[in-house]
Design an enzyme around this catalytic site. Sequence first.
Site, PDB file in Angstrom:
ATOM      1  N   TRP A 146       0.837  -1.194   0.000  1.00  0.00           N
ATOM      2  CA  TRP A 146       0.000   0.000   0.000  1.00  0.00           C
ATOM      3  C   TRP A 146       0.882   1.258   0.000  1.00  0.00           C
ATOM      4  O   TRP A 146       1.243   1.777   1.052  1.00  0.00           O
ATOM      5  CB  TRP A 146      -0.915  -0.001   1.223  1.00  0.00           C
ATOM      6  CG  TRP A 146      -2.005  -1.022   1.069  1.00  0.00           C
ATOM      7  CD1 TRP A 146      -3.185  -0.865   0.412  1.00  0.00           C
ATOM      8  CD2 TRP A 146      -2.008  -2.362   1.582  1.00  0.00           C
ATOM      9  NE1 TRP A 146      -3.914  -2.020   0.473  1.00  0.00           N
ATOM     10  CE2 TRP A 146      -3.229  -2.959   1.178  1.00  0.00           C
ATOM     11  CE3 TRP A 146      -1.098  -3.133   2.323  1.00  0.00           C
ATOM     12  CZ2 TRP A 146      -3.570  -4.272   1.502  1.00  0.00           C
ATOM     13  CZ3 TRP A 146      -1.441  -4.432   2.649  1.00  0.00           C
ATOM     14  CH2 TRP A 146      -2.651  -4.985   2.228  1.00  0.00           C
TER      15      TRP A 146
ATOM     16  N   HIS B 176      -6.806   2.232   2.400  1.00  0.00           N
ATOM     17  CA  HIS B 176      -7.966   1.363   2.148  1.00  0.00           C
ATOM     18  C   HIS B 176      -9.017   1.651   3.210  1.00  0.00           C
ATOM     19  O   HIS B 176      -8.762   2.411   4.153  1.00  0.00           O
ATOM     20  CB  HIS B 176      -7.566  -0.123   2.122  1.00  0.00           C
ATOM     21  CG  HIS B 176      -6.690  -0.580   3.265  1.00  0.00           C
ATOM     22  ND1 HIS B 176      -6.218  -1.855   3.388  1.00  0.00           N
ATOM     23  CD2 HIS B 176      -6.212   0.083   4.361  1.00  0.00           C
ATOM     24  CE1 HIS B 176      -5.493  -1.967   4.500  1.00  0.00           C
ATOM     25  NE2 HIS B 176      -5.471  -0.800   5.089  1.00  0.00           N
TER      26      HIS B 176
ATOM     27  N   ARG C 168      -3.659   6.651  -2.496  1.00  0.00           N
ATOM     28  CA  ARG C 168      -2.413   5.892  -2.693  1.00  0.00           C
ATOM     29  C   ARG C 168      -1.382   6.780  -3.386  1.00  0.00           C
ATOM     30  O   ARG C 168      -1.742   7.600  -4.237  1.00  0.00           O
ATOM     31  CB  ARG C 168      -2.667   4.669  -3.564  1.00  0.00           C
ATOM     32  CG  ARG C 168      -3.778   3.799  -2.989  1.00  0.00           C
ATOM     33  CD  ARG C 168      -3.395   2.380  -2.827  1.00  0.00           C
ATOM     34  NE  ARG C 168      -4.439   1.688  -2.067  1.00  0.00           N
ATOM     35  CZ  ARG C 168      -4.882   0.472  -2.329  1.00  0.00           C
ATOM     36  NH1 ARG C 168      -4.341  -0.204  -3.326  1.00  0.00           N
ATOM     37  NH2 ARG C 168      -5.809  -0.091  -1.593  1.00  0.00           N
TER      38      ARG C 168
ATOM     39  N   GLN D  26     -13.529   2.895  -2.074  1.00  0.00           N
ATOM     40  CA  GLN D  26     -13.682   1.468  -1.791  1.00  0.00           C
ATOM     41  C   GLN D  26     -14.947   1.233  -0.993  1.00  0.00           C
ATOM     42  O   GLN D  26     -15.517   2.150  -0.399  1.00  0.00           O
ATOM     43  CB  GLN D  26     -12.493   0.967  -0.949  1.00  0.00           C
ATOM     44  CG  GLN D  26     -11.225   0.738  -1.754  1.00  0.00           C
ATOM     45  CD  GLN D  26     -10.161   0.034  -0.933  1.00  0.00           C
ATOM     46  OE1 GLN D  26     -10.177   0.064   0.308  1.00  0.00           O
ATOM     47  NE2 GLN D  26      -9.218  -0.598  -1.610  1.00  0.00           N
TER      48      GLN D  26
ATOM     49  N   VAL E 137      -6.686 -11.286   6.621  1.00  0.00           N
ATOM     50  CA  VAL E 137      -7.647 -12.388   6.471  1.00  0.00           C
ATOM     51  C   VAL E 137      -6.898 -13.712   6.318  1.00  0.00           C
ATOM     52  O   VAL E 137      -5.773 -13.767   5.825  1.00  0.00           O
ATOM     53  CB  VAL E 137      -8.578 -12.184   5.247  1.00  0.00           C
ATOM     54  CG1 VAL E 137      -9.680 -11.191   5.555  1.00  0.00           C
ATOM     55  CG2 VAL E 137      -7.800 -11.771   4.012  1.00  0.00           C
TER      56      VAL E 137
ATOM     57  N   ALA F  97     -14.549 -10.593   5.882  1.00  0.00           N
ATOM     58  CA  ALA F  97     -14.374  -9.200   5.449  1.00  0.00           C
ATOM     59  C   ALA F  97     -14.153  -9.204   3.949  1.00  0.00           C
ATOM     60  O   ALA F  97     -13.699 -10.196   3.374  1.00  0.00           O
ATOM     61  CB  ALA F  97     -13.184  -8.567   6.156  1.00  0.00           C
TER      62      ALA F  97
HETATM   63  N1  DAH Z   1      -7.933  -3.558   1.831  1.00  0.00           N
HETATM   64  C1  DAH Z   1      -7.598  -4.298   0.653  1.00  0.00           C
HETATM   65  C2  DAH Z   1      -6.973  -3.369  -0.385  1.00  0.00           C
HETATM   66  O1  DAH Z   1      -7.201  -2.214  -0.337  1.00  0.00           O
HETATM   67  C3  DAH Z   1      -8.818  -4.953   0.051  1.00  0.00           C
HETATM   68  C4  DAH Z   1      -9.315  -6.040   0.915  1.00  0.00           C
HETATM   69  C5  DAH Z   1      -8.877  -7.335   0.721  1.00  0.00           C
HETATM   70  C6  DAH Z   1     -10.231  -5.789   1.924  1.00  0.00           C
HETATM   71  C7  DAH Z   1      -9.345  -8.370   1.496  1.00  0.00           C
HETATM   72  C8  DAH Z   1     -10.693  -6.810   2.735  1.00  0.00           C
HETATM   73  C9  DAH Z   1     -10.226  -8.125   2.498  1.00  0.00           C
HETATM   74  O2  DAH Z   1     -11.566  -6.629   3.712  1.00  0.00           O
HETATM   75  O3  DAH Z   1     -10.705  -9.126   3.270  1.00  0.00           O
HETATM   76  O4  DAH Z   1      -6.261  -3.828  -1.223  1.00  0.00           O
END
Ligand code: DAH
Length: 352
Positions: free
Chosen positions: A161, A178, A204, A218, A261, A315
């Site tokens: 990120w 995010h 970003r 998002q 996760v 999630a």
């Molecule tokens: N936060 C991640 C991103 O910005 C996206 C994401 C992936 C969110 C997996 C989630 C997850 O809640 O379980 O790339």
Amino acid sequence: MQRAEFESQLNELKDAAERSLTGVSGLEDLQSWEREYIGSKGSLTLMFRALGGLDSADRPEAGRLLNQVKQSLTATFENRETELKAGATAARLVSEAVDVTLPGRQPQTGNAHPVSLMIDELSEIFALMGFQTVFGPEVETGRYNFDLLNIPSDHPARDVWDTIIMDTLSEEIVLRTHTSPMQARVMEESKPPVRVIVPGRVYRYEAQDASHEWMFHQLEGLAVDSNIRMSDLKGVLQELARQLFGPTRRIRFRCDFFPFVEPGVDFAVDCAICNGKGCRVCKQSGWLEMGGAGMVHPRVLAGVGIDPEVYTGFAFGLGIERLLMMRYGISDIRAFAGNDLRFLSEFAALTV
Ligand code: DAH
């Protein structure tokens, strides 16, 4: 003066006055005419004075004639005045006329931004599945954006990120990369069962191109309860795909890694434009990538004081502009923040 002379003067005056009145074409002219002939200093008034110079025997008849002429001229004057006033009113009405049968002028109104429309739509879809919509801060601390999501400061995953970091003396402050930090914030504030979605802006440090923006939106989703399973995640995302892209859509899960996760997946929907056969929008793959998802990592639960032995959760996170691009076949993400009214007004009909 002799009576005959008086009468001929009177007749001449009458003729002249009547002739002159036919040439009068406006109310101003008419006023001068009135002054000249029948006003208090006009020619007719002078004739009344001349009456005194007649023989007394002639005066009554001459006076009667004079009154007749005065009445006749006054009546003609009044008729003409009425005519001219009516004409003036008519002219004014014509010049001020409003054609009430013309269509009204449409006031220029704006419309909702496509991203806002999509956020509303997603909120409705998820509300039907029991999810509440919440919003979080765009300026975040490193603790929420990374640490509580199982991304410690020495972890290489942090590099994924690219971040806009604000220089501060004490804490690491970032523009959130995010919407996931809201997972920790929500879980800190409420006991399970938790079911929320979090739409919002993310930032970003990124070079822009047709599929990358340094600012975009998002949608995060989080459900925590006893007995939450991967199949619940699948059911919810399947329903989302059906609601957004039609009842015959299929979804695909593939293994992926996200520190917060375990297991983690990326999920895709079969392309509604070509029905999975392969086209320009899905880049011939038949699938459109929607986002990442997985079962909330036990360390994330423990980090916010939730016992991972008792509770589990799922999630997911997806890009809102991407959803719009997939649905409408938009090929450049920069259109959304580009402020081009020709693009934005295309969504006017969808604004409620
Ligand atoms: N936060 C991640 C991103 O910005 C996206 C994401 C992936 C969110 C997996 C989630 C997850 O809640 O379980 O790339």
